[in-house]
Design a protein around this motif. Sequence first.
Motif, short mmCIF file in Angstrom:
data_model
loop_
_atom_site.label_atom_id
_atom_site.label_comp_id
_atom_site.label_asym_id
_atom_site.label_seq_id
_atom_site.Cartn_x
_atom_site.Cartn_y
_atom_site.Cartn_z
N SER A 4 0.76 -1.26 -0.02
CA SER A 4 0.09 0.02 0.02
C SER A 4 0.94 1.46 0.00
CB SER A 4 -1.04 -0.11 1.18
OG SER A 4 -1.65 -1.10 1.02
N TRP A 5 2.13 1.04 0.18
CA TRP A 5 3.29 2.40 0.25
C TRP A 5 3.01 3.08 -1.39
CZ3 TRP A 5 5.47 5.06 3.59
CH2 TRP A 5 6.57 5.96 3.18
N PHE A 6 3.14 4.35 -1.43
CA PHE A 6 3.19 5.16 -2.54
C PHE A 6 4.37 6.23 -2.36
CE2 PHE A 6 -0.50 6.58 -0.08
CZ PHE A 6 -0.08 7.63 0.44
N GLU A 7 4.92 6.44 -3.41
CA GLU A 7 5.96 7.04 -3.57
C GLU A 7 5.74 8.68 -3.91
OE1 GLU A 7 9.04 5.45 -5.60
OE2 GLU A 7 9.39 3.86 -4.13
N SER A 8 4.61 9.12 -4.14
CA SER A 8 4.06 10.52 -4.50
C SER A 8 2.70 10.85 -4.16
CB SER A 8 4.44 10.61 -6.03
OG SER A 8 3.41 9.97 -6.95
N VAL A 9 2.47 12.10 -4.20
CA VAL A 9 0.98 12.42 -3.80
C VAL A 9 0.09 11.90 -5.10
CG1 VAL A 9 -0.62 14.55 -3.31
CG2 VAL A 9 1.66 14.68 -2.13
N LEU A 15 -4.55 5.87 -6.13
CA LEU A 15 -5.00 4.77 -5.36
C LEU A 15 -6.19 5.39 -4.46
CD1 LEU A 15 -1.69 3.61 -3.64
CD2 LEU A 15 -2.91 2.57 -5.61
N ALA A 16 -6.58 6.52 -4.47
CA ALA A 16 -7.65 7.08 -3.43
C ALA A 16 -8.96 6.96 -4.53
CB ALA A 16 -7.59 8.41 -3.06
N LYS A 17 -8.53 7.22 -5.79
CA LYS A 17 -9.67 7.18 -7.05
C LYS A 17 -10.06 5.92 -7.27
CE LYS A 17 -10.67 8.39 -11.65
NZ LYS A 17 -10.20 9.46 -12.90
N LYS A 18 -9.11 4.85 -7.01
CA LYS A 18 -9.25 3.39 -7.64
C LYS A 18 -10.07 2.91 -6.37
CE LYS A 18 -6.96 -0.77 -8.23
NZ LYS A 18 -5.38 -1.54 -8.23
N ARG A 19 -10.07 3.31 -4.87
CA ARG A 19 -10.42 2.76 -3.98
C ARG A 19 -11.97 3.27 -3.43
NH1 ARG A 19 -7.05 0.71 0.99
NH2 ARG A 19 -8.75 0.08 2.39
N ARG A 193 -13.72 -2.92 -1.22
CA ARG A 193 -12.72 -2.44 -0.04
C ARG A 193 -13.28 -1.42 0.99
NH1 ARG A 193 -6.61 -1.89 -1.94
NH2 ARG A 193 -6.43 -2.04 0.41
N TRP A 194 -13.72 -0.18 -0.01
CA TRP A 194 -14.06 0.78 0.83
C TRP A 194 -15.40 0.49 1.60
CZ3 TRP A 194 -18.65 3.55 0.60
CH2 TRP A 194 -18.79 4.96 1.21
N LEU A 195 -16.16 -0.25 1.33
CA LEU A 195 -17.63 -0.63 1.69
C LEU A 195 -17.26 -1.83 3.04
CD1 LEU A 195 -20.70 -0.40 1.32
CD2 LEU A 195 -20.51 -2.48 0.06
N LEU A 196 -16.12 -2.57 2.58
CA LEU A 196 -15.81 -3.43 3.95
C LEU A 196 -15.58 -2.77 5.04
CD1 LEU A 196 -15.57 -6.26 4.72
CD2 LEU A 196 -13.32 -6.51 3.68
N ARG A 333 -6.16 18.36 0.09
CA ARG A 333 -6.25 17.38 -0.81
C ARG A 333 -5.48 16.31 -0.54
NH1 ARG A 333 -8.23 21.44 -4.02
NH2 ARG A 333 -10.33 21.32 -4.59
N ALA A 334 -4.01 16.61 -0.56
CA ALA A 334 -3.00 15.85 -0.42
C ALA A 334 -3.23 14.65 0.44
CB ALA A 334 -1.55 16.49 -0.32
N TYR A 335 -3.66 15.16 1.80
CA TYR A 335 -3.52 13.99 2.97
C TYR A 335 -5.15 13.40 2.88
CZ TYR A 335 -6.83 17.04 5.79
OH TYR A 335 -7.82 17.73 6.57
N LEU A 336 -6.01 14.22 2.48
CA LEU A 336 -7.41 13.48 2.00
C LEU A 336 -7.09 12.34 0.97
CD1 LEU A 336 -9.88 16.35 1.87
CD2 LEU A 336 -9.52 14.53 3.95
N TRP A 337 -6.31 12.27 0.06
CA TRP A 337 -6.10 11.21 -0.84
C TRP A 337 -5.41 10.20 -0.38
CZ3 TRP A 337 -4.23 15.40 -4.99
CH2 TRP A 337 -5.18 15.91 -5.48
N GLY A 338 -4.21 10.60 0.72
CA GLY A 338 -3.60 9.50 1.51
C GLY A 338 -4.51 8.89 2.43
N LEU A 339 -5.49 9.50 3.13
CA LEU A 339 -6.67 8.79 3.90
C LEU A 339 -7.60 8.11 3.00
CD1 LEU A 339 -7.89 8.89 6.80
CD2 LEU A 339 -9.21 10.81 5.93
N GLY A 340 -8.05 8.45 1.98
CA GLY A 340 -8.78 7.43 0.88
C GLY A 340 -7.85 6.24 0.44
N ALA A 341 -6.63 6.48 0.24
CA ALA A 341 -6.01 5.36 -0.16
C ALA A 341 -5.45 4.39 0.80
CB ALA A 341 -4.61 5.84 -0.82
N ASN A 342 -5.31 4.81 2.05
CA ASN A 342 -4.75 3.66 2.98
C ASN A 342 -4.84 4.31 4.44
OD1 ASN A 342 -3.86 1.40 3.76
ND2 ASN A 342 -1.48 2.01 3.85
N GLY A 343 -5.78 4.90 4.71
CA GLY A 343 -6.23 5.41 6.06
C GLY A 343 -5.11 6.13 6.76
#
Length: 397
Positions: A4-9, A15-19, A193-196, A333-343
Amino acid sequence: MSTSWFESVAEAQRLAKKRLPGSVFSALHAGSERGLTLADNVAAFDELRFAPRTAGQSGERELGTRVLDRDVALPVLISPTGVQAVHPEGEVAVARAAAARGTSMGLSSFGSKPIEEVIAANPNLYFQVYWTGSRDDILRRLERARAAGAIGIILTLDWSFSHSRDWGSPHIPERLNFRELLRFAPESLRKPRWLLEYAKTGRLPDLSVPNMASPGDEAPTFFGAYGQWMQTRPPSWDDVRWLREQWDGPFLVKGVIRVDEARRAVDAGVSALSVSNHGGNNLDGTPATIRALPAIAEAVGDQVEVLLDGGIRRGSDVVKALALGARAVLIGRAYLWGLGANGQAGVENVLDVLRGGIDSALLALGKRSVHELGREDLVVPAGFATELGSPAKTHSG
């Protein structure tokens, strides 16, 4: 390393869009109307270039600074954002991540988690206030923040009634009742995954805003609180001065884009101001905040702390903002995308990405500390800066 690690915003955004369900992601991603200001907030950073050094760089760099009476490990703070239904833990997860990375957090009065829970996760918390309701209503919210242990106040002024988007706004319900669940089911089922994550909690996404209520009272819905804000007369600078007098700690005004209003904020007694256009969610066509920053920092930077929010996507963006006079930046937005991608781990990941980028830029510029940065470290193109609200200048910079 975690998968789940990512190297850029940008990767966090992908990943947030995907999830996330489409309407949830769209609510985070979009700006008002055509999105001109949203786009310029990001693109303006690309117009700035660096003037690096090739020898004599420092082997160690100091990224820490002091913002609003608190030491932080890096010049990046968490900006207050509204209901964070992208993850069941919402603002609590963000608060834990900020604490783990040694920085402070702003909590929106339209947040989805009570201030008491969020401040337990990160005591370096500033409570954000909108001018909503009567002065007595506002004072009650301030007293709740004071009782909870908030260390400062953020008064957000850069939000007018800008609701339209050229591509259409996502549907956001008043409450998640049975009818709305049926309407939302097709897109949420496509994101299992989001629903779960929500299924594990036994709760649906909560669209109420508990920090707009007195302790023990029922929390209004987001749109209920929004409606009260729309019906409240906008504040004057005398109102800002009055509110400042009600709080004896750090007090930041968020939403300044003009030099004359920066001076009015100083006259009102604020501790700090953030050069902001509400992340492109206010009046579309407003210039990027980084364009307005130099003139404001020059005008009042020796009297109050000047921060910036809007368009931060890389650690190098942070360095550019500091070189043009900001004490620190706020991210949304940067941290909200992080939150959406992996909490929580995703928010920590975003802060790590920004920290790494800041450190790399300092190394290349030959700086030992973020406090050494200056305009000489940048190549600023002619006509880049926009000085608004100064009678001695035209608006073309």
